[in-house]
Scaffold this active site. Sequence first.
Site, PDB file in Angstrom:
ATOM      1  N   HIS A  12      27.762 -27.506 -19.521  1.00 63.91           N
ATOM      2  CA  HIS A  12      26.688 -27.048 -18.618  1.00 63.91           C
ATOM      3  C   HIS A  12      27.179 -25.959 -17.673  1.00 63.91           C
ATOM      4  CE1 HIS A  12      24.920 -30.611 -20.264  1.00 63.91           C
ATOM      5  NE2 HIS A  12      23.747 -30.205 -19.804  1.00 63.91           N
ATOM      6  N   PRO A  13      26.395 -24.886 -17.543  1.00 59.20           N
ATOM      7  CA  PRO A  13      26.793 -23.831 -16.606  1.00 59.20           C
ATOM      8  C   PRO A  13      26.547 -24.278 -15.164  1.00 59.20           C
ATOM      9  CG  PRO A  13      24.606 -23.357 -17.455  1.00 59.20           C
ATOM     10  CD  PRO A  13      25.074 -24.611 -18.163  1.00 59.20           C
ATOM     11  N   GLN A  15      16.543 -23.580 -14.296  1.00 58.74           N
ATOM     12  CA  GLN A  15      17.046 -23.106 -13.001  1.00 58.74           C
ATOM     13  C   GLN A  15      15.949 -22.322 -12.265  1.00 58.74           C
ATOM     14  OE1 GLN A  15      21.054 -22.135 -12.410  1.00 58.74           O
ATOM     15  NE2 GLN A  15      21.763 -22.791 -14.425  1.00 58.74           N
TER      16      GLN A  15
HETATM   17  N1  GUN Z   1      20.259 -29.093 -15.014  1.00 53.98           N
HETATM   18  C1  GUN Z   1      19.381 -28.609 -15.898  1.00 53.98           C
HETATM   19  N2  GUN Z   1      19.919 -27.644 -16.587  1.00 53.98           N
HETATM   20  C2  GUN Z   1      21.172 -27.492 -16.097  1.00 53.98           C
HETATM   21  C3  GUN Z   1      22.213 -26.622 -16.407  1.00 53.98           C
HETATM   22  O1  GUN Z   1      22.122 -25.783 -17.290  1.00 53.98           O
HETATM   23  N3  GUN Z   1      23.354 -26.742 -15.669  1.00 53.98           N
HETATM   24  C4  GUN Z   1      23.497 -27.676 -14.710  1.00 53.98           C
HETATM   25  N4  GUN Z   1      24.644 -27.716 -14.032  1.00 53.98           N
HETATM   26  N5  GUN Z   1      22.546 -28.532 -14.406  1.00 53.98           N
HETATM   27  C5  GUN Z   1      21.395 -28.404 -15.115  1.00 53.98           C
END
Ligand code: GUN
Length: 157
Positions: free
Chosen positions: A53-54, A74
Site C-alpha cells: 500500500h502506498p 484517496q
Molecule cells: N486505504 C485505501 N486505499 C489505501 C491506500 O492505497 N494506501 C493506504 N495507505 N491506505 C489506503
Amino acid sequence: MKRYGHLFEHSPWVAEEAWRARPFGSVEEMWRAFEDAMYSAPWERRLDLIRAHPDLAGKAAVAGEISPESRREQASAGLDSLSPGEYEAFTRMNREYREKFGLPMVVCVREHTKESILRNVESRLGNSREEEIRTALAEISKISRYRLLNLIEGERR
Ligand code: GUN
C-alpha cells in the site's frame, strides 16, 4: 479471475488463491473466499500485502504513481487537495507510523475524512505491532470489499 486481481493492492495472488474455492454460490461467498485467502497466507506474505500500500498523500500519490483504485479512494477523502499544513500533518503521520511499525499506515479511507484519519492514526500509534498488523489486515479487507462492490455495481450498469 483477472478482473479481480486489483481488489487487493498489487497482490493478484489473493484472487488466484481464492479462485481455488470455486464455484461460488453468491457474491458473499466469493467475498469470503477472498478474505480466507488473505488470512490464510503465510505471515510474510500478509506483511508484503500491507507493504504493497502506498502512503496516504505520499510522494507516489502526489506524483500520480499509484493504482487508479488507490487514487480514487484517496481523492474521496480529499487527500489529493490538502493544504500545505495538512500535507505536512500527513507526511509526519506517515513517517511516525513507519518508524514505529516498519509498515505503511493502511486505513479504509472511504470510511473516513482527512481529519478522522489523523485522529485514527494518533490512537493507532499506541498499539503494539501485532495489534497494528491485525488492524491493517482488517482495513485491507474493508478496502477490497468496497472495491469488489464497486466492480459489481459497474458491471450492472
Ligand atoms: N486505504 C485505501 N486505499 C489505501 C491506500 O492505497 N494506501 C493506504 N495507505 N491506505 C489506503
